[in-house]
Design a protein around this motif. Sequence first.
Motif, short mmCIF file in Angstrom:
data_model
loop_
_atom_site.label_atom_id
_atom_site.label_comp_id
_atom_site.label_asym_id
_atom_site.label_seq_id
_atom_site.Cartn_x
_atom_site.Cartn_y
_atom_site.Cartn_z
N UNK A 274 17.45 70.03 -55.94
CA UNK A 274 16.94 71.38 -55.69
C UNK A 274 17.71 72.09 -54.59
N UNK A 275 18.16 71.32 -53.59
CA UNK A 275 18.95 71.92 -52.51
C UNK A 275 20.26 72.47 -53.06
N UNK A 276 20.93 71.67 -53.86
CA UNK A 276 22.20 72.09 -54.45
C UNK A 276 21.99 73.28 -55.39
N UNK A 277 20.90 73.25 -56.14
CA UNK A 277 20.62 74.37 -57.06
C UNK A 277 20.46 75.68 -56.30
N UNK A 278 19.73 75.64 -55.18
CA UNK A 278 19.55 76.87 -54.40
C UNK A 278 20.86 77.31 -53.75
N UNK A 279 21.68 76.36 -53.33
CA UNK A 279 22.93 76.69 -52.64
C UNK A 279 23.98 77.25 -53.60
N UNK A 280 23.80 77.01 -54.89
CA UNK A 280 24.82 77.42 -55.86
C UNK A 280 24.32 78.45 -56.87
N UNK B 188 9.35 78.46 -52.95
CA UNK B 188 9.36 77.04 -52.62
C UNK B 188 9.61 76.29 -53.91
N UNK B 189 10.67 75.49 -53.97
CA UNK B 189 11.05 74.84 -55.23
C UNK B 189 11.28 73.36 -55.02
N UNK B 190 11.14 72.60 -56.10
CA UNK B 190 11.62 71.22 -56.14
C UNK B 190 12.53 71.09 -57.34
N UNK B 191 12.94 69.89 -57.66
CA UNK B 191 13.93 69.71 -58.74
C UNK B 191 13.38 70.07 -60.11
N UNK B 192 12.05 70.23 -60.24
CA UNK B 192 11.45 70.60 -61.51
C UNK B 192 11.18 72.09 -61.62
N UNK B 193 11.31 72.82 -60.51
CA UNK B 193 11.05 74.26 -60.57
C UNK B 193 10.28 74.75 -59.37
N UNK B 194 9.60 75.89 -59.53
CA UNK B 194 8.91 76.52 -58.42
C UNK B 194 7.56 75.87 -58.18
N UNK B 195 7.21 75.74 -56.90
CA UNK B 195 5.95 75.12 -56.50
C UNK B 195 4.96 76.17 -56.02
N UNK B 196 3.65 75.82 -56.08
CA UNK B 196 2.65 76.77 -55.54
C UNK B 196 2.72 76.84 -54.02
#
Length: 230
Positions: free
Chosen positions: A206-212, A222-230
């Motif tokens: 998720x960090x890499x996804x946001x950075x790229x 707020x996201x994790x590797x599966x998508x957006x979190x509540x």
Amino acid sequence: MTITFITGANKGLGRETTRRLVEAGHTVVLGARDQERGAAAAADLGVRFVPIDITDDTSVATAAADIERHEGTLDVLINNAGMLSPQEDPNSITGADAQRLFDVNLFGAIRTTSAFLPLLRRSPDPVIINVTSGLGSLALTHDPSRVESTVNAPLYCASKAALTMLTTQYAKALPGVRINAVDPGYTATDLNGHTGTQTVTEGTDAIVALATEAPGSPSGRVVDRAGELP
């Protein structure tokens, strides 16, 4: 070329994020408090090392000045440095315990954000990523189907809840900067004695996804590797 600075990057999630972003074409500057370990990690990964202690205003300002002198600008700031509380028994935790933990997990992100904003504003697409935790989510820690609901760590959870709220408030206040928080998930690192169920690579997805991600992507998430979190 995208210039990225990562705090707490001599090991664990920070080191793996550095490795992956270098592969993705970023110019990464590796930040760490321990000069020997930071320099060794940077040498292994083929990046530049800048010492930074995010609990010290002078150290943070010196790191920002170093990047201004060498890179001249910054596109992505990843506030990755964090710590667990050595004392989480609610019968005996103290204000001093909380202050030590919040100084890293919350105030450190405030220090770096303030110090590096002038450099980020020179970028056509400035990005800040705060590494939070699902343990800071009111929704997840009250959901019996989630592992977060089984953890009792008052100070750590409170510090990450504060970091998540800080992220969403910064996103409202700084519309020209894309600011998001990321929950790596329960990843095997030194922070948890390598008890996590995810690999460090999975924890950095998720960090890499946001950075790229592409310019114009949303802020305040707020996201994790599966998508957006509540």
